[in-house]
Design a protein around this motif. Structure first.
Motif, PDB file in Angstrom:
ATOM      1  N   PRO A 388       0.835  -1.197   0.000  1.00 27.02           N
ATOM      2  CA  PRO A 388       0.000   0.000   0.000  1.00 27.02           C
ATOM      3  C   PRO A 388       0.871   1.248   0.000  1.00 27.02           C
ATOM      4  O   PRO A 388       2.018   1.214   0.456  1.00 27.02           O
ATOM      5  CB  PRO A 388      -0.781  -0.105   1.311  1.00 27.02           C
ATOM      6  CG  PRO A 388      -0.425  -1.391   1.933  1.00 27.02           C
ATOM      7  CD  PRO A 388       0.719  -1.988   1.223  1.00 27.02           C
ATOM      8  N   THR A 389       0.309   2.322  -0.486  1.00 29.41           N
ATOM      9  CA  THR A 389       1.056   3.580  -0.498  1.00 29.41           C
ATOM     10  C   THR A 389       1.320   4.031   0.921  1.00 29.41           C
ATOM     11  O   THR A 389       0.442   3.938   1.781  1.00 29.41           O
ATOM     12  CB  THR A 389       0.204   4.669  -1.182  1.00 29.41           C
ATOM     13  OG1 THR A 389      -0.449   4.080  -2.276  1.00 29.41           O
ATOM     14  CG2 THR A 389       1.067   5.813  -1.647  1.00 29.41           C
ATOM     15  N   CYS A 390       2.496   4.497   1.130  1.00 32.55           N
ATOM     16  CA  CYS A 390       2.830   4.995   2.461  1.00 32.55           C
ATOM     17  C   CYS A 390       2.288   6.397   2.631  1.00 32.55           C
ATOM     18  O   CYS A 390       2.363   7.207   1.719  1.00 32.55           O
ATOM     19  CB  CYS A 390       4.336   5.001   2.661  1.00 32.55           C
ATOM     20  SG  CYS A 390       5.043   3.366   2.527  1.00 32.55           S
ATOM     21  N   LYS A 391       1.715   6.641   3.790  1.00 32.41           N
ATOM     22  CA  LYS A 391       1.114   7.944   4.021  1.00 32.41           C
ATOM     23  C   LYS A 391       1.745   8.614   5.225  1.00 32.41           C
ATOM     24  O   LYS A 391       2.504   8.001   5.970  1.00 32.41           O
ATOM     25  CB  LYS A 391      -0.395   7.776   4.261  1.00 32.41           C
ATOM     26  CG  LYS A 391      -1.107   7.200   3.071  1.00 32.41           C
ATOM     27  CD  LYS A 391      -2.571   7.038   3.356  1.00 32.41           C
ATOM     28  CE  LYS A 391      -3.226   6.296   2.203  1.00 32.41           C
ATOM     29  NZ  LYS A 391      -4.448   5.632   2.598  1.00 32.41           N
ATOM     30  N   GLY A 392       1.375   9.843   5.408  1.00 32.78           N
ATOM     31  CA  GLY A 392       1.931  10.629   6.497  1.00 32.78           C
ATOM     32  C   GLY A 392       1.246  10.343   7.814  1.00 32.78           C
ATOM     33  O   GLY A 392       0.697   9.279   8.048  1.00 32.78           O
ATOM     34  N   SER A 393       1.265  11.341   8.656  1.00 30.52           N
ATOM     35  CA  SER A 393       0.750  11.175  10.015  1.00 30.52           C
ATOM     36  C   SER A 393      -0.687  10.693  10.027  1.00 30.52           C
ATOM     37  O   SER A 393      -1.482  11.034   9.139  1.00 30.52           O
ATOM     38  CB  SER A 393       0.805  12.513  10.749  1.00 30.52           C
ATOM     39  OG  SER A 393       2.130  12.945  10.861  1.00 30.52           O
ATOM     40  N   PHE A 394      -0.989   9.933  11.047  1.00 31.51           N
ATOM     41  CA  PHE A 394      -2.374   9.474  11.201  1.00 31.51           C
ATOM     42  C   PHE A 394      -2.902   9.881  12.568  1.00 31.51           C
ATOM     43  O   PHE A 394      -2.279   9.621  13.593  1.00 31.51           O
ATOM     44  CB  PHE A 394      -2.470   7.963  11.048  1.00 31.51           C
ATOM     45  CG  PHE A 394      -3.830   7.448  11.416  1.00 31.51           C
ATOM     46  CD1 PHE A 394      -4.063   6.901  12.671  1.00 31.51           C
ATOM     47  CD2 PHE A 394      -4.895   7.586  10.549  1.00 31.51           C
ATOM     48  CE1 PHE A 394      -5.328   6.466  13.032  1.00 31.51           C
ATOM     49  CE2 PHE A 394      -6.163   7.159  10.893  1.00 31.51           C
ATOM     50  CZ  PHE A 394      -6.384   6.598  12.134  1.00 31.51           C
ATOM     51  N   VAL A 497       6.532  12.826  12.052  1.00 37.15           N
ATOM     52  CA  VAL A 497       5.414  12.062  11.513  1.00 37.15           C
ATOM     53  C   VAL A 497       4.830  11.322  12.700  1.00 37.15           C
ATOM     54  O   VAL A 497       5.547  10.626  13.417  1.00 37.15           O
ATOM     55  CB  VAL A 497       5.888  11.068  10.440  1.00 37.15           C
ATOM     56  CG1 VAL A 497       4.744  10.171  10.007  1.00 37.15           C
ATOM     57  CG2 VAL A 497       6.458  11.818   9.251  1.00 37.15           C
ATOM     58  N   ASP A 499       1.981   8.774  14.408  1.00 37.73           N
ATOM     59  CA  ASP A 499       0.942   7.754  14.250  1.00 37.73           C
ATOM     60  C   ASP A 499       0.256   7.597  15.599  1.00 37.73           C
ATOM     61  O   ASP A 499       0.864   7.132  16.554  1.00 37.73           O
ATOM     62  CB  ASP A 499       1.561   6.405  13.848  1.00 37.73           C
ATOM     63  CG  ASP A 499       2.015   6.386  12.408  1.00 37.73           C
ATOM     64  OD1 ASP A 499       3.073   5.806  12.118  1.00 37.73           O
ATOM     65  OD2 ASP A 499       1.305   6.976  11.563  1.00 37.73           O
ATOM     66  N   GLN A 500      -0.969   7.988  15.634  1.00 41.46           N
ATOM     67  CA  GLN A 500      -1.710   7.869  16.881  1.00 41.46           C
ATOM     68  C   GLN A 500      -2.499   6.582  16.814  1.00 41.46           C
ATOM     69  O   GLN A 500      -3.502   6.479  16.107  1.00 41.46           O
ATOM     70  CB  GLN A 500      -2.616   9.099  17.047  1.00 41.46           C
ATOM     71  CG  GLN A 500      -3.398   9.101  18.331  1.00 41.46           C
ATOM     72  CD  GLN A 500      -4.855   8.862  18.059  1.00 41.46           C
ATOM     73  OE1 GLN A 500      -5.433   9.519  17.191  1.00 41.46           O
ATOM     74  NE2 GLN A 500      -5.434   7.908  18.746  1.00 41.46           N
ATOM     75  N   SER A 511       3.082   7.226  18.309  1.00 39.27           N
ATOM     76  CA  SER A 511       4.514   7.120  18.024  1.00 39.27           C
ATOM     77  C   SER A 511       4.917   8.284  17.133  1.00 39.27           C
ATOM     78  O   SER A 511       4.223   8.587  16.157  1.00 39.27           O
ATOM     79  CB  SER A 511       4.833   5.815  17.295  1.00 39.27           C
ATOM     80  OG  SER A 511       4.529   4.709  18.101  1.00 39.27           O
ATOM     81  N   LYS A 513       7.946  10.008  14.804  1.00 42.60           N
ATOM     82  CA  LYS A 513       9.158   9.677  14.055  1.00 42.60           C
ATOM     83  C   LYS A 513       9.694  10.993  13.507  1.00 42.60           C
ATOM     84  O   LYS A 513       8.929  11.805  12.991  1.00 42.60           O
ATOM     85  CB  LYS A 513       8.751   8.730  12.934  1.00 42.60           C
ATOM     86  CG  LYS A 513       9.829   8.363  11.974  1.00 42.60           C
ATOM     87  CD  LYS A 513       9.220   7.483  10.879  1.00 42.60           C
ATOM     88  CE  LYS A 513      10.244   7.101   9.850  1.00 42.60           C
ATOM     89  NZ  LYS A 513      10.870   8.239   9.177  1.00 42.60           N
TER      90      LYS A 513
END
Lengths: 641, 196
Positions: A388-394, A497, A499-500, A511, A513
């Motif tokens: 899958p395409t990598c995405k930014g912050s979630f 970046v 990731d919640q 996390s 990064k």
């Protein structure tokens, strides 16, 4: 050869013979009649087949079909004076692969066995032969002429044999023989044959010729016969179905006349056969291995060169050894497989697990046991799976996003300030913190990251339970103490970046990064990359506190080092207005208007560009292109709020 | 089985008194409930006192840490092996409502996870770093939880090799005879992802 001179076994042959219980065979020089009887029995097998062979068992010398020197048959253990090269230690200018005649190679071996025929005649099929190849080596055989050597050996050997693929390898002479009987007989004569020194005929100058026998695979030339002849494969290859039935292969009369041994270990033969396939039959589809004996599927696949052509794998009633070996089936991607009654099943607790294991190992399987157990889409047979395409912050929601970002701002404000004592308020009393750095198996002791090594907690490598406990900081004072000794940092907020990944009413986990610089005076500072995981809980004073904090630090890769411009988190100091000249103030105003950034950030940007307006504008354009302008730069309120 | 259970309890209590630590394979001996090879199972957790910070210290913090380490090690071995070799069984390691954030893509629930893992090309993981921390019950509803952080390299079929970082939150589901660990949350990122 006189029957009484049956050889004393040398060590090498005895070792080899231990499996074969040599006692039964080789004490025969005291029990001659039994020995001969046994031999007669097994030679009876040959008698049926090889009518052109002499049946004189007792004479020990058989006029074999290959050429022989004219020698006195009675004096076989005396030095023979013909056929010796006169340069005993020189490598002959030409040594070539032996030619041999194959008219006698007309037996098909049904089973791969290394036992001598004597042991199998009890209760075994009558068409069974000895069935395996042995390699005969004569050390320093390179000195001897092939014909001479072979005839010398033959004279000594009670059993007629046909050497296959005679050749010289380094200093040895080597050839293959095809049955255990012959091999035994040849072992027998080890040490019994002598050459003669070229100049003198004295006994003391003679060199004993040794013969070593070892079991071996079929020699290459035999396998190549398959290739050059091609007839067998063509015969068995069912063009209409594009299938090759290995089962039939072993009974094929054409093979019989060719005298090729087909061993149930398909590995070797498959290699040969598939080489053929690659050339002639690129579309081998079904492949029937039913009713073969223990089939080492792993060997199969590793020796195959064209395994990817196999589309249909038929393995019923097969003892496919442990599924784990199937993992090595690279290139083996059948689309249809029949594995019923396969003992593969016994490795797994239930059939469905078994099936799913098979399915995993052969992902392109369309049909298993003639049943399409799942719709094709679930088999993963699509042409290619993609990442899958990598995405930014979630973030789960915008509210959470602003909450998290605000938390990070405050945290790193203090963290980068040079005094981390202020972080005491950020941690709960019973918080945990640990730090780790990467472990590179190829470079276990890198010199960078040395500041972090002493706190590195990698439990994959660290097994001592006391050390494991010690490196986990578990009170807030311990935590802050250890944070204070880490190098001073400057984090690049724009690189973050986030990731919640969990949120409940009790906890918030995310996390981060990003990259940071280690500030070491004015000298070149190192850029590090990090991933930090926070578990946050609401605290009593309606603020957020850290319960768990795990920090992973590594060296930044070149891309990370040069991206971002290390716009530091605005500190309170920068928000207070330093003394700016009139000109500078106007610049800030203009820049702010032009860029859309607030005054503080505009000032910051200009300041970092040494008040070069053009340069600042360029920097800004670059940031915009990289979408790296932090949100707070655009808000018109004081970022400290 | 009953007789064995009695022995088990005795043994467990004796073990807790001593400070001796040794690695144990994670498989418990009970046959209760169906358990597949993918489950990560450790011995029963130390009994937890009711909430109240003083009482909670009846169990050594060290024990929590040891247990967390043991669970993490075993879990990581099983997880990556399952991911590489038995991908279809991977979702058995997740809770029903688990969430995965994979390079910014969010996947929630077992069915979505199933589809996601099936879509992912075959993988070859190599884990070089593993760290873990016990998570205090304040964050969870008295469910024993462990934070696991890993790092290493991964090669997906058809793609180049990437360095990755992964964070798990593991939750224990305890029965009297064993503890089964499952993933509540999973966060995975390449170190060198690009948002293109």
């Amino acid at each position: 050869m006189r029957q009484t001179e049956i050889a004393v076994l040398d060590k090498a042959s005895y070792r080899w013979n231990q499996e074969e219980q040599p006692d039964q065979l080789y004490r025969g020089h005291n029990n001659q009649p039994n020995f001969l009887q046994r031999r007669a029995r097994c030679w009876g097998i040959y008698r049926r087949r090889y009518s052109n062979w002499s049946e004189e068992v007792s004479s020990g010398i058989h006029p074999s079909s290959h050429q022989q020197q004219d020698e006195d048959p009675g004096k076989s253990d005396a030095p023979v004076d013909t056929g010796i090269r006169y340069a005993p230690y020189a490598i002959p200018p030409c040594h070539r692969r032996g030619t041999f005649q194959k008219q006698d190679q007309t037996h098909v071996n049904m089973e791969r066995e290394q036992k001598p025929p004597e042991r199998r005649t009890e209760g075994n099929k009558q068409d069974e032969t000895s069935g395996s190849w042995f390699k005969i080596m004569v050390p320093f055989g390179i000195k001897y002429d092939e014909k001479w050597l072979l005839s010398l050996i033959q004279k000594q050997c009670s059993v007629p044999f046909t050497p296959v693929e005679f050749h010289y390898e380094k200093m040895q002479a080597q050839f293959f023989v095809e049955n255990a009987n012959i091999a035994f007989a040849l072992k027998n004569i080890n040490g019994k044959i002598w050459d003669k020194n070229n100049e003198r005929v004295c006994v003391k100058d003679m060199t004993r010729i040794s013969i070593f026998v070892s079991p071996s695979d079929a020699p290459c030339s035999v396998q190549k016969e398959l290739k050059s002849e091609k007839l067998t494969m063509h015969k068995l290859y069912d063009v209409s179905r594009q299938s090759l039935d290995i089962h039939k292969l072993r009974f094929d009369p054409a093979l019989v006349t060719l005298g090729v041994e087909m061993v149930p270990n398909p590995g070797n033969d498959m290699a040969a056969s598939l080489q053929i396939h690659g050339e002639n039959m690129p579309k081998l589809l079904p492949w029937n291995l039913s009713n073969t004996k223990p089939c080492q599927l792993a060997d199969l696949s590793t020796t195959m060169q064209n395994a990817s052509n196999i589309k249909n794998l038929n393995l019923p009633s097969n003892e496919v050894k442990a599924a784990g070996k199937l993992d090595k089936g690279q290139g083996l991607e059948p689309e249809e497989m029949s594995a019923d009654r396969n003992s593969l099943c016994t490795t797994f607790p239930d059939k469905s697990t078994n099936i799913s294991s098979i399915l995993e190992l052969f992902p392109k399987l369309l049909s298993l046991d003639s049943q399409e157990s799942r719709p094709p889409t679930n088999f993963g047979i699509e042409a290619h799976k993609r990442l899958p395409t990598c995405k930014g912050s979630f973030f789960e929601s915008d509210a959470l996003k602003s909450l998290v970002l605000q938390f990070l701002r405050q945290y790193y404000l203090t963290y980068d300030s040079g005094d981390r004592q202020g972080l005491l308020g950020a941690y709960l009393d019973k918080a945990c913190f640990s730090l780790s750095i990467p472990f590179n198996p190829e470079d276990p002791a890198p010199s960078s990251l040395c500041e972090y090594v002493k706190d590195n907690r990698n439990i994959k490598k660290l097994k001592d339970p006391h050390l494991r406990l010690q490196l986990l900081k578990s009170t807030k004072h311990d935590i802050v103490r250890s944070l204070c000794v880490l190098p001073t940092t400057q984090h690049d907020f724009s690189s973050f970046v986030v990731d919640q990944w969990l949120q409940t009413e009790r906890v918030l986990c995310f996390s981060v990064k990003g990259v940071f610089k280690e500030v070491v005076g004015k000298s070149q500072s190192s850029v590090r990359a990090f991933t930090r995981t926070f578990i946050i809980v609401p605290a009593s004073n309606s603020s957020l506190c850290i319960l768990n904090d795990q920090l992973f630090v590594r060296d930044a890769n070149p891309k990370e080092t040069h991206s971002g411009l290390f716009i530091p988190v605005p500190t309170p100091a920068s928000s207070s207005v330093p003394t700016l000249s009139q000109e500078q103030q106007e610049m800030v105003q203009a820049f702010s208007t032009q860029s859309g950034m607030n005054l503080q950030w505009s000032q910051k940007c200009l300041h970092d560009s040494h008040w070069d307006y053009t340069k600042a504008a360029q920097v800004l354009a670059l940031l915009k292109a990289q979408c790296k302008i932090p949100e707070e730069a655009l808000t018109q309120t004081d970022p400290g709020s | 089985m009953r007789r064995f259970r009695g022995h088990w309890e005795d043994w467990r209590r004796r073990r807790e008194r001593s400070d001796y630590f040794h690695e144990r394979p994670g498989r418990s001996h009970s046959g209760s409930g169906s358990r597949t090879r993918e489950d990560v199972v450790t011995r029963p957790l130390p009994e937890q006192a009711a909430s109240g910070s003083q009482m909670a210290m009846s169990v050594d913090f060290k024990t929590y840490v040891d247990q967390a380490c043991r669970a993490a090690e075993e879990f990581v071995n099983i997880y990556y092996e399952t991911m590489d070799k038995r991908r279809r069984a991977l979702t058995r390691l997740y809770l029903d409502k688990a969430t995965l954030i994979w390079n910014g893509n969010v996947v929630t629930g077992l069915e979505a996870l199933n589809n996601f893992f099936e879509m992912l090309p075959s993988s070859e993981f190599q884990v070089n770093m593993l760290d873990c921390q016990p998570v205090h019950e304040q964050a969870t509803q008295a469910q024993t939880t462990v934070l696991v952080v890993t790092s290493g390299t991964v090669k997906f079929d058809g793609n180049k090799q990437h360095f990755f970082n992964q964070t798990f939150l593991l939750t224990a589901q305890s029965t009297p005879n064993n503890t089964v660990w499952k993933i509540a949350s999973d966060c995975f990122r390449f170190q060198d992802w690009a948002s293109s």
